[in-house]
Design an enzyme around this catalytic site. Structure first.
Site, mmCIF file in Angstrom:
data_model
loop_
_atom_site.group_PDB
_atom_site.id
_atom_site.type_symbol
_atom_site.label_atom_id
_atom_site.label_comp_id
_atom_site.label_asym_id
_atom_site.label_seq_id
_atom_site.Cartn_x
_atom_site.Cartn_y
_atom_site.Cartn_z
ATOM 1 N N ARG A 148 0.852 -1.202 0.000
ATOM 2 C CA ARG A 148 0.000 0.000 0.000
ATOM 3 C C ARG A 148 0.878 1.239 0.000
ATOM 4 O O ARG A 148 1.616 1.475 0.958
ATOM 5 C CB ARG A 148 -0.900 0.000 1.231
ATOM 6 N N HIS A 184 -5.573 -9.990 8.149
ATOM 7 C CA HIS A 184 -4.354 -9.186 8.094
ATOM 8 C C HIS A 184 -3.143 -10.003 8.558
ATOM 9 O O HIS A 184 -3.098 -10.480 9.695
ATOM 10 C CB HIS A 184 -4.555 -7.961 9.001
ATOM 11 N N ASP A 238 -3.695 -8.515 3.064
ATOM 12 C CA ASP A 238 -5.016 -8.881 3.559
ATOM 13 C C ASP A 238 -5.522 -10.029 2.702
ATOM 14 O O ASP A 238 -5.543 -9.931 1.467
ATOM 15 C CB ASP A 238 -5.970 -7.688 3.478
ATOM 16 N N GLU A 296 -7.674 -8.274 13.239
ATOM 17 C CA GLU A 296 -8.228 -8.441 11.896
ATOM 18 C C GLU A 296 -7.865 -9.829 11.374
ATOM 19 O O GLU A 296 -6.688 -10.113 11.124
ATOM 20 C CB GLU A 296 -7.690 -7.363 10.946
ATOM 21 N N HIS A 299 1.596 -2.134 5.631
ATOM 22 C CA HIS A 299 1.433 -2.500 4.223
ATOM 23 C C HIS A 299 2.457 -1.782 3.342
ATOM 24 O O HIS A 299 2.861 -2.313 2.305
ATOM 25 C CB HIS A 299 0.031 -2.131 3.730
#
Length: 233
Positions: A76, A207, A127, A204, A120
């Site tokens: 990301r 994740h 994910d 999460e 990320h």
């Protein structure tokens, strides 16, 4: 920036294992911001090679079970993280709130669920979920009008108890109140990922971070661009 300008050590997941399904949510409008996110100029999973190879090994474990991995997000860019922070200052979209953070105010998402400096961006975090091998995503967008804590999977994911990016305690890996099927699916994902060097973030279920990280202290900002037709990154 061309694909050839990716930093050394980064690869397209498709070039390592094209059998892993990709549903890159931030490259389109099917995400909590309801719009494509800056930096995602292509719907491609980009990772450091070590994480991509480990993900391929995890996929090899699942295939004999008739299952496959599916990634929702990988590397990301920092600009995307900044866009999430800007989004948090805008008025709520009621449907997005219901599906992704039904019991929270936007401001409460940072840093509890969305990091202002994301792992990320180091290239080793992703994910991921599990889907039936050979299945296709349902022809649907977000389940408007249904809370993410109550909805069945709107895509082809196995039932994990919540959908992707459900910012709620029910998304915690060890959340109570799950059905036996949901618990089995979560346990399978954690087990197969941990066998290949991935550590789960306990808030999460989707994740995971590959360890040891090749770039533990570096946050990258190169955009994700289309994969070259030659398949060489």
């Amino acid at each position: 920036m061309s694909a050839g300008s990716m930093p050394k050590g980064f690869v397209y997941l498709y070039d390592v294992d094209p059998s892993i399904e990709q549903d890159m949510r931030y490259a389109g409008p099917n995400n909590f911001t309801r719009q494509p996110v800056p930096g995602y100029d292509a719907a491609e999973c980009v990772l450091v090679r070590e994480a991509a190879e480990a993900l391929k090994a995890a996929q090899t474990d699942l295939k004999p079970m008739g299952l496959s991995l599916k990634v929702y997000d990988c590397y990301r860019p920092k600009q995307a993280v900044a866009a999430f922070v800007d989004w948090s200052k805008e008025p709520d979209n009621p449907n997005a709130k219901l599906e992704h953070y039904p019991d929270l105010h936007k401001s409460a998402l940072f840093p509890e669920y969305i990091a202002t400096r994301s792992g990320h961006s180091r290239g080793s975090t992703l994910d991921v979920t599990i889907v039936p091998l050979g299945s296709s995503p349902a022809d649907t967008d977000d389940e408007d009008g249904i809370a993410c804590t109550e909805a069945q999977p709107s895509d082809n994911s196995v039932d994990m108890g919540t959908g992707f990016d459900c910012f709620d305690p029910k998304a915690n890996t060890d959340a109570p109140g799950l059905t036996p099927e949901q618990q089995r699916n979560r346990t399978l994902l954690v087990d197969v990922m941990s066998r290949h060097g991935f550590k789960n973030y306990p808030k999460e279920i989707w994740h995971y971070t590959f360890e040891p990280e090749p770039y533990p202290d570096t946050y990258f900002d190169f955009p994700i661009v289309p994969r070259p037709a030659s398949g060489k990154s």
